[in-house]
Enzyme design. Sequence first.
Site, mmCIF file in Angstrom:
data_model
loop_
_atom_site.group_PDB
_atom_site.id
_atom_site.type_symbol
_atom_site.label_atom_id
_atom_site.label_comp_id
_atom_site.label_asym_id
_atom_site.label_seq_id
_atom_site.Cartn_x
_atom_site.Cartn_y
_atom_site.Cartn_z
ATOM 1 C CG ASP A 1 32.947 -23.610 40.063
ATOM 2 O OD1 ASP A 1 32.498 -24.582 39.435
ATOM 3 O OD2 ASP A 1 32.512 -22.452 39.936
ATOM 4 C CG HIS B 1 31.954 -31.562 38.304
ATOM 5 N ND1 HIS B 1 31.229 -32.548 38.906
ATOM 6 C CD2 HIS B 1 31.409 -30.387 38.732
ATOM 7 C CE1 HIS B 1 30.289 -32.001 39.653
ATOM 8 N NE2 HIS B 1 30.371 -30.691 39.564
#
Length: 459
Positions: A42, A70
């Site tokens: 992340d 994503h």
Amino acid sequence: MSSGWSGNYHMNYTSTPIAGVKRPRNDSGNKVTVVLGAQWGDEGKGKVVDLLATESDIVCRCQGGNNAGHTVVVDGKEYDFHLLPSGIINPKTISFIGNGVVIHLPGLFQEGDKNEKKGKGCLKGWDKRLVISDRAHIVFDFHQAVDGLLEAQRQEQEGTNIGTTKKGIGPTYSSKVSRTGLRICDLLADFKDFSVRFKNLAHQYQSMFPTLEIDMETELRRLKEYAERIRPMVQDGVYFMYEAIHGPPKKILVEGANAALLDIDFGTYPFVTSSNCTVGGVCTGLGVPPVNVGDVYGVVKAYTTRVGIGAFPTEQLNAVGELLQTRGHEVGVTTGRKRRCGWLDLVILRYAHMLNGFTALALTKLDILDVLDEIKVGVAYKLNGKRIPYFPANMEVLQKVVVEYETLPGWKSDTTAARKWEDLPPKAQNYIRFVENHVGVPIKWVGVGKSRESMIQMF
Ligand code: GDP
Ligand code: IMO
Ligand code: MG
């Protein structure tokens, strides 16, 4: 020239090596550019990939599955990608899912169809721009159910679980490694054979977990439908990549999923994912020789986050951690779980660089630090009062390290409108240079917001 392929999906390759004709060693073809997570995931890989994808011909995923989440923000619209390469948002690029990826077919179509409905239609016809390797393994619904059962078992037996995404990643890679898994090429070949192997695998899991219910006929019927939907997308991935590398000049981008500290070999085992998220996964997950790996960009968040269980030396279980979590909107894209937050850790960044040989870094979310009076950075680990010159393999040891911090002054001003280096306050510039010097890798981009535009290019 025909490849001589006799499978039941059609292709024509022009660059297949001809027996006896050797390419000179330095005629290595197009290089692939790689984007990898340098922490626990992340970091903003989606955004960096999106930026580079605007100039790429092919964007590839090489490992992981829909455990990844994503985010890409274009024209104020937020798109989330899990299995599809984020480059799919660019209508001019071809997206490729390589052999190293594990594919949950219902998840793939849900994701494409959901994102297609958003924005100004940049995902229109996404399935026509997608190529899937015939060697990729399939995630079945029972793999996902087993993921949950294994987590419950770990909790019961060991008092802790891993905190997986329950997307069936571990069980599918286990099937692959134990050589009972089923691949896309099996699904597209003889469906009777496929059904037998599917049932054998399902029975194996049922013998391990007697409570596991599997509606085999329904899942097989759905798989047969998916087989026809994906058939036009499937190619021999090895030849596809060879053609991409040795055909006319092309820009090829690889979107890493997960991250270095979640790597099955080098991460904080056992609190990791089940694939190689470091650079080696690019070669094995796509069939790309190391000589064709070009730039390797590491994506680094300006602080550290982690989802799930496991050691996290610079974690801040205090007001700082809460501030980073809230300001950074640190909530998992795949599972909606709150991310644990802490200071930047240079020990893990140096370790990630040792493994990946980053040619440059993208430092994201600098803007989240805008309000802090002072910012700490973990620079070294101590064990029993002594600095240790390595990142510990053993989790009990890692839990015990004491982090040595350096404190840098905060810049206490809004950086979100900055578009070039000179727009950043000197103290923010100082933070960036500090990271660069301590990791020993140049920082090429600095992120100060979610959008494509809010990425400062340094060189
Ligand atoms: P990935 O898994 O590495 O692609 O990252 P995620 O998408 O899971 O999480 C990154 C989050 O940070 C997303 O919500 C992005 O939109 C956001 N983001 C990325 N770069 C920046 C940045 O520079 N500043 C801010 N404020 N948000 C960013
Ligand atoms: P992106 O690509 C953050 C974590 C999970 C869990 C562990 C194992 O968005 O950076 P798995 O379902 O893979 O077996 O879970 O790995 N994890 C991630 N954490 N970002 C990710 O991907 C992750 N992919 C897996 O939270 O701790
Ligand atoms: Mg993510």
